[in-house]
Design a protein around this motif. Structure first.
Motif, mmCIF file in Angstrom:
data_model
loop_
_atom_site.group_PDB
_atom_site.id
_atom_site.type_symbol
_atom_site.label_atom_id
_atom_site.label_comp_id
_atom_site.label_asym_id
_atom_site.label_seq_id
_atom_site.Cartn_x
_atom_site.Cartn_y
_atom_site.Cartn_z
ATOM 1 N N LEU A 113 -7.732 3.605 10.660
ATOM 2 C CA LEU A 113 -7.901 3.580 9.208
ATOM 3 C C LEU A 113 -7.903 4.977 8.593
ATOM 4 C CD1 LEU A 113 -10.533 0.728 8.778
ATOM 5 C CD2 LEU A 113 -8.023 0.606 8.838
ATOM 6 N N GLU A 114 -7.971 6.009 9.405
ATOM 7 C CA GLU A 114 -7.909 7.377 8.883
ATOM 8 C C GLU A 114 -6.494 7.938 8.913
ATOM 9 O OE1 GLU A 114 -10.684 9.804 10.928
ATOM 10 O OE2 GLU A 114 -12.463 8.720 10.200
ATOM 11 N N ASN A 115 -5.592 7.237 9.554
ATOM 12 C CA ASN A 115 -4.201 7.692 9.657
ATOM 13 C C ASN A 115 -3.337 6.827 8.747
ATOM 14 O OD1 ASN A 115 -1.810 8.868 10.394
ATOM 15 N ND2 ASN A 115 -1.954 8.352 12.565
ATOM 16 N N VAL A 116 -3.273 7.194 7.470
ATOM 17 C CA VAL A 116 -2.547 6.399 6.479
ATOM 18 C C VAL A 116 -1.689 7.322 5.605
ATOM 19 C CG1 VAL A 116 -4.551 6.499 4.933
ATOM 20 C CG2 VAL A 116 -2.809 4.766 4.567
ATOM 21 N N LYS A 117 -0.505 6.856 5.257
ATOM 22 C CA LYS A 117 0.421 7.612 4.406
ATOM 23 C C LYS A 117 0.911 6.712 3.278
ATOM 24 C CE LYS A 117 2.158 10.612 8.122
ATOM 25 N NZ LYS A 117 3.365 11.055 8.867
ATOM 26 N N CYS A 118 1.322 7.334 2.162
ATOM 27 C CA CYS A 118 1.915 6.576 1.067
ATOM 28 C C CYS A 118 3.031 7.402 0.441
ATOM 29 C CB CYS A 118 0.872 6.189 0.023
ATOM 30 S SG CYS A 118 0.134 7.580 -0.859
ATOM 31 N N PHE A 119 4.002 6.701 -0.158
ATOM 32 C CA PHE A 119 5.141 7.399 -0.777
ATOM 33 C C PHE A 119 5.775 6.500 -1.834
ATOM 34 C CE2 PHE A 119 6.454 5.425 3.228
ATOM 35 C CZ PHE A 119 7.491 4.604 2.825
ATOM 36 N N LEU A 120 6.539 7.127 -2.722
ATOM 37 C CA LEU A 120 7.291 6.403 -3.753
ATOM 38 C C LEU A 120 8.443 5.656 -3.094
ATOM 39 C CD1 LEU A 120 7.686 5.975 -6.857
ATOM 40 C CD2 LEU A 120 9.215 7.956 -6.795
ATOM 41 N N SER A 121 8.634 4.389 -3.480
ATOM 42 C CA SER A 121 9.651 3.567 -2.824
ATOM 43 C C SER A 121 10.218 2.554 -3.806
ATOM 44 C CB SER A 121 9.051 2.843 -1.614
ATOM 45 O OG SER A 121 8.174 1.826 -2.039
ATOM 46 N N ASP A 122 11.211 1.793 -3.328
ATOM 47 C CA ASP A 122 11.677 0.642 -4.085
ATOM 48 C C ASP A 122 10.851 -0.573 -3.673
ATOM 49 O OD1 ASP A 122 12.618 -0.106 -1.605
ATOM 50 O OD2 ASP A 122 14.731 0.210 -2.080
ATOM 51 N N CYS A 123 11.217 -1.751 -4.195
ATOM 52 C CA CYS A 123 10.412 -2.949 -3.918
ATOM 53 C C CYS A 123 10.507 -3.392 -2.469
ATOM 54 C CB CYS A 123 10.848 -4.085 -4.847
ATOM 55 S SG CYS A 123 12.568 -4.576 -4.654
ATOM 56 N N HIS A 124 11.472 -2.862 -1.711
ATOM 57 C CA HIS A 124 11.631 -3.218 -0.303
ATOM 58 C C HIS A 124 10.983 -2.202 0.644
ATOM 59 C CE1 HIS A 124 14.379 -6.334 -1.622
ATOM 60 N NE2 HIS A 124 15.095 -5.431 -2.253
ATOM 61 N N GLY A 125 10.344 -1.169 0.084
ATOM 62 C CA GLY A 125 9.670 -0.180 0.918
ATOM 63 C C GLY A 125 10.543 0.985 1.338
ATOM 64 N N LYS A 131 4.663 3.583 -17.523
ATOM 65 C CA LYS A 131 5.185 4.112 -16.264
ATOM 66 C C LYS A 131 4.953 3.061 -15.184
ATOM 67 C CE LYS A 131 2.636 7.809 -16.788
ATOM 68 N NZ LYS A 131 2.389 7.913 -18.231
ATOM 69 N N LYS A 132 5.995 2.735 -14.440
ATOM 70 C CA LYS A 132 5.836 1.726 -13.391
ATOM 71 C C LYS A 132 6.823 1.984 -12.260
ATOM 72 C CE LYS A 132 8.738 -1.730 -15.746
ATOM 73 N NZ LYS A 132 8.769 -3.121 -16.252
ATOM 74 N N GLY A 133 6.436 1.500 -11.086
ATOM 75 C CA GLY A 133 7.263 1.674 -9.899
ATOM 76 C C GLY A 133 6.612 0.988 -8.715
ATOM 77 N N PHE A 134 6.949 1.455 -7.504
ATOM 78 C CA PHE A 134 6.413 0.864 -6.277
ATOM 79 C C PHE A 134 5.899 1.963 -5.353
ATOM 80 C CE2 PHE A 134 9.283 -2.346 -7.864
ATOM 81 C CZ PHE A 134 8.609 -3.532 -7.616
ATOM 82 N N ILE A 135 4.798 1.655 -4.675
ATOM 83 C CA ILE A 135 4.212 2.547 -3.680
ATOM 84 C C ILE A 135 4.187 1.804 -2.340
ATOM 85 C CG2 ILE A 135 2.129 3.744 -2.917
ATOM 86 C CD1 ILE A 135 3.402 5.160 -5.173
ATOM 87 N N THR A 136 4.629 2.482 -1.280
ATOM 88 C CA THR A 136 4.566 1.898 0.057
ATOM 89 C C THR A 136 3.498 2.615 0.869
ATOM 90 O OG1 THR A 136 6.854 1.130 0.111
ATOM 91 C CG2 THR A 136 5.812 1.541 2.229
ATOM 92 N N ILE A 137 2.645 1.818 1.529
ATOM 93 C CA ILE A 137 1.558 2.345 2.345
ATOM 94 C C ILE A 137 1.871 2.065 3.811
ATOM 95 C CG2 ILE A 137 -0.922 2.254 2.791
ATOM 96 C CD1 ILE A 137 -1.114 0.955 -0.045
ATOM 97 N N GLN A 138 1.658 3.058 4.653
ATOM 98 C CA GLN A 138 1.873 2.910 6.092
ATOM 99 C C GLN A 138 0.589 3.287 6.833
ATOM 100 O OE1 GLN A 138 5.270 5.443 6.905
ATOM 101 N NE2 GLN A 138 6.697 3.740 6.702
#
Length: 316
Positions: free
Chosen positions: A149-161, A203-210
């Motif tokens: 749970l401490e190793n998490v990343k996020c980035f700007l993406s489309d709806c498919h990640g 402002k709107k978009g998608f965020i993908t979390i890994q």
């Protein structure tokens, strides 16, 4: 003579240009809360039943079950001592004596971290054995690493990640959502009064979390939408158009584990930082003096036929 002739040939022309009414670089911060389900390793169950015969003349215990290659095994075991050499049957669990049984007695226990089960028959006659029945119900997890749970990343993406850059035209939507711009009078630092308009921007978009496990392998991916409404004071009179450009985008994610540690859902807090350039523009017509050095196409002539003239003060 040539100079005088060029001056006399100068004429007044009306041209169509884009006027910038206002411009600002704005830093926005968006906080998003989302709950996601973390898949825990599957729990398996196994049952072992067998008859045991332990020689009476042994001085060291005989192993009837031991774990191999699997961690975190729990189990419920039952041992029934039916007959033997008229001496005690010692039950040893995880290297410690758990019970001493006479013929006809039985032992039952549930062990959380079960590692081994051993029996020792206390007798001197090498021709006899302690005989009985052994039954164990095992519970263990599949050999899959849990998410760290401490190793998490996020980035700007489309709806498919799929990852996107802030400079991509389709990566992010920044637009005005209301045509009703309320006007306000604002006092400037120099004492002058300026009329500004309230512009509502979406402002709107998608965020993908890994999420990754302790070995660095990806174990969970989740794409979530986000929307933010923001009001900005700008010089935006009727007829102007809002233009929004994303200059930079940054994302940080934090996972909050459940307090009881039992539920499969965890809360993720995402902090999105966006730097944007916002401008208000409109097409205006201004009057200039000059020499026409290239013939204007007929279809463009409409830009040069107006009923009202503008001077240079109309351009910021």
């Amino acid at each position: 003579m040539h100079k005088e002739q060029s001056v006399t040939e100068q004429m007044k022309h009306c041209i169509k240009v884009t006027k910038m009414y206002d411009w600002v670089n704005l830093m926005s911060e968006i906080k998003i809360k989302e709950k996601i389900c973390i898949d825990h390793p599957e729990i398996f169950t196994d049952i072992i039943c067998c008859e045991f015969r332990v020689p009476c003349d042994r001085t060291t215990p005989s192993t009837i079950w031991a774990k191999a290659g699997i961690e975190n095994i729990s189990g419920t075991l039952a041992i029934e001592y039916t007959c033997g050499c008229e001496n005690l049957l010692i039950v040893i669990i995880n290297g410690k004596v758990a019970a001493s049984l006479f013929e006809g007695q039985s032992f039952c226990a549930t062990i959380v971290d079960l590692q081994s089960v051993e029996l020792l028959c206390q007798g001197k006659d090498d021709s006899e054995s302690c005989i009985g029945e052994f039954k164990i119900v095992l519970h263990f997890q599949s050999a899959v690493d849990e998410c760290d749970l401490e190793n998490v990343k996020c980035f700007l993406s489309d709806c498919h990640g799929h990852p996107l850059y802030a400079s991509d035209s389709c990566s992010f939507i920044c637009e005005e959502i209301s045509n009703k711009r309320k006007s306000f009078q604002v006092a400037l630092p120099n004492g002058k009064i300026k009329r500004l308009n309230k512009v509502v921007v979406q402002k709107k978009g998608f965020i993908t979390i890994q999420l990754f496990n302790k070995t660095g392998n990806l174990c969970k991916t989740c794409t979530i939408p986000f929307t933010e409404i923001e009001t900005i004071l700008l010089c935006a009179p009727p007829g102007t158009k809002l233009e929004c450009e994303i200059l930079s985008f940054d994302c940080e994610a934090y996972v909050i584990a459940p307090a009881d540690g039992c539920t499969s859902f965890v809360e993720i807090i995402i902090v999105v930082s966006i730097c944007q350039s916002i401008q208000t523009k409109a097409a205006v017509i201004m009057e200039i003096e000059g020499v026409l050095c290239k013939k204007v196409r007929e279809e463009d002539s409409k830009f040069f036929t107006v009923n009202h003239s503008f001077d240079s003060t109309d351009i910021m």
